[in-house]
Design an enzyme around this catalytic site. Structure first.
Site, PDB file in Angstrom:
ATOM      1  N   HIS A   1      40.698  40.589  33.267  1.00 39.11           N
ATOM      2  CA  HIS A   1      41.437  40.355  34.503  1.00 39.11           C
ATOM      3  C   HIS A   1      40.786  39.358  35.460  1.00 39.11           C
ATOM      4  O   HIS A   1      41.472  38.812  36.323  1.00 39.11           O
ATOM      5  CB  HIS A   1      41.673  41.679  35.226  1.00 39.11           C
TER       6      HIS A   1
ATOM      7  N   ARG B   1      34.926  45.215  30.313  1.00 41.15           N
ATOM      8  CA  ARG B   1      36.127  44.765  29.607  1.00 41.15           C
ATOM      9  C   ARG B   1      37.198  44.339  30.600  1.00 41.15           C
ATOM     10  O   ARG B   1      37.845  43.309  30.447  1.00 41.15           O
ATOM     11  CB  ARG B   1      36.666  45.871  28.703  1.00 41.15           C
TER      12      ARG B   1
END
Length: 104
Positions: free
Chosen positions: A78, A73
């Site tokens: 990011h 995730r």
């Protein structure tokens, strides 16, 4: 456990959505930006839902790589410019079905 059931249902919904989006078609996933973005969003949401499961539930299912899911995730959120879509496809076709089977 009641909250866990809500998140488990949400995880199942995300898996169903992913399967609907990609239709088992690698080329569709790799070449259609809309499909790819929708799939990545569902993967992100799925992973976020797993992080909200209770510690008790996670301890009862040590065969699921909870930390790796959370790490995945974080990569989606990011490191989106550095995503390896072939690796994501492996997650879709190998890891997601495995997760679904264990959770059922």
């Amino acid at each position: 456990m009641k909250d866990d059931q809500i998140y488990l249902l949400h995880i199942e919904e995300c898996i169903s959505d992913i399967n609907t989006f990609v239709k088992g078609n690698r080329e569709l996933f790799l070449n259609d930006k809309l499909v790819r973005n929708a799939t990545l969003r569902s993967l992100q949401t799925l992973a976020e839902s797993t992080s909200r499961l209770s510690d008790e539930f996670k301890e009862k299912h040590p065969d699921i790589p909870w930390r790796k899911i959370r790490g995945f995730r974080n990569v989606i959120v990011h490191d989106y410019l550095g995503l390896d879509y072939e690796a994501v496809w492996l997650v879709i076709t190998v890891e997601i079905p495995r997760l679904r089977k264990i959770l059922k």
